[in-house]
Enzyme design. Structure first.
Site, mmCIF file in Angstrom:
data_model
loop_
_atom_site.group_PDB
_atom_site.id
_atom_site.type_symbol
_atom_site.label_atom_id
_atom_site.label_comp_id
_atom_site.label_asym_id
_atom_site.label_seq_id
_atom_site.Cartn_x
_atom_site.Cartn_y
_atom_site.Cartn_z
ATOM 1 N N SER A 76 -7.415 0.997 3.864
ATOM 2 C CA SER A 76 -6.259 0.321 3.059
ATOM 3 C C SER A 76 -6.786 -0.675 1.961
ATOM 4 O O SER A 76 -7.478 -0.246 0.938
ATOM 5 C CB SER A 76 -5.415 -0.264 4.331
ATOM 6 O OG SER A 76 -4.174 -0.531 3.661
ATOM 7 N N HIS A 107 1.916 1.857 3.532
ATOM 8 C CA HIS A 107 1.543 3.409 3.401
ATOM 9 C C HIS A 107 2.717 4.286 3.643
ATOM 10 O O HIS A 107 2.467 5.482 4.278
ATOM 11 C CB HIS A 107 0.367 3.671 4.263
ATOM 12 C CG HIS A 107 -0.909 2.749 3.553
ATOM 13 N ND1 HIS A 107 -1.433 2.678 2.569
ATOM 14 C CD2 HIS A 107 -1.366 1.708 4.390
ATOM 15 C CE1 HIS A 107 -2.267 1.780 2.564
ATOM 16 N NE2 HIS A 107 -2.327 0.993 3.625
#
Length: 306
Positions: A89, A192
């Protein structure tokens, strides 16, 4: 091949940088970064409480700066020229700096922009994330989708992170899939997923202003676990990554196919090395949490290079 990984949001804990400030070079690095991005990383890494560092605008630059600090400290002790790198991430920005795609300054500036934009996006709806650990993967995915949630992080090692509306996350926590446990994460929004789409234009504009280079070492992407050879491709993936799922499971598969011999997770380590032990059994791993962990990381690198 040694793979060095930069962790993502949720890995921070109160005071985790305290032991890293005795080295003047490390303190100077954090002071410089703090001045450049307008976030006091020393304060937030030493005395700020859990709720303060949960703020996305603080957590993201704090985590990436910590990973780069640990990388610098490790590089002072051993040869890292052959190390490959990946990030989870927001950790991909740390990986981008380590691989030479961005300078450290540009990577941290972009992370500060990303964090602020995602924090703003998180205020637009009440959202959250939760880790689902264990269970049968197909059944876990079915349960996540049945609550209207997104499998935002498919981490491998028996962990999938669901993201979406707070109410739906609460239901998933109350009704976990068979054989699984659900742990709500200390994050401020459904990262996300489409909930973060409004942050993309801001990050895209900022990214268009920085210098981009092709990676100088092996680098993988969260998008699908593939190896990246073009810096501009990685930059573009970092922008769309904000609202697309993380496929860390695919990254670990790529590490295995590349012949990984050791896994080192940079500061603030713990989560990814735990997943690696389950998802890449037999591969030795080290999580760097304190300066004392650097010795074990050096030993692992030395063994791999012999």
């Amino acid at each position: 091949m040694i793979v060095i990984a930069c962790p993502g949001q949720g890995s921070q804990t109160p005071g985790f940088l305290t032991e890293w400030l005795s080295d003047p070079a490390d303190r100077a690095f954090l002071e410089e970064v703090s001045q450049n991005i307008g976030v006091d990383l020393i304060e937030h890494g030493t005395i700020s409480d859990a709720e303060t560092i949960r703020d996305t605008a603080i957590a993201q630059p704090l985590i990436v700066a910590a990973s780069l600090l640990a990388w610098r400290a490790l590089a002072r002790r051993t040869d890292l020229s052959a190390a490959a790198v990946a990030g989870h991430s927001v950790g991909e920005f740390g990986a981008a700096a380590i691989a030479g795609v961005f300078s450290e300054h540009d990577a941290l500036s972009l992370v500060a922009t990303r964090g602020a934009a995602m924090a703003q996006a998180a205020t637009e709806a009440a959202t959250s994330m939760a880790a689902v650990v264990g269970g049968v993967e197909d059944q876990v995915l079915e349960a996540i989708e049945s609550f209207g949630l997104t499998p935002a992080n498919r981490n491998g090692g028996g962990q999938i992170v669901a993201a979406g509306a707070e109410e739906a996350i609460a239901k998933l926590v109350a009704e976990p899939p068979r054989g699984a446990r659900v742990i709500q994460l200390q994050v401020a929004g459904a990262f996300h997923t489409d909930y973060m789409a409004s942050a993309i234009p801001t990050l895209q504009e900022a990214a268009s202003l920085v210098t981009v280079n092709d990676p100088a070492r092996v680098l993988w992407t969260n998008a699908d676990g593939s190896r990246i050879t073009k810096g501009t491709e990685f930059r573009d993936l970092l922008i769309t990554q904000v609202s697309n799922p993380v496929r860390w499971d695919s990254c670990m598969q790529s590490f295995t196919e590349a012949g990984i011999t050791g896994f080192i997770e940079l500061l603030p380590g713990g989560a990814l090395s735990g997943i690696a032990k389950r998802g890449m059994r037999g591969v030795p791993s080290v999580a760097i949490k304190t300066p004392a962990d650097l010795d074990a990381a050096v030993e692992l690198i030395t063994s791999a290079n012999e």
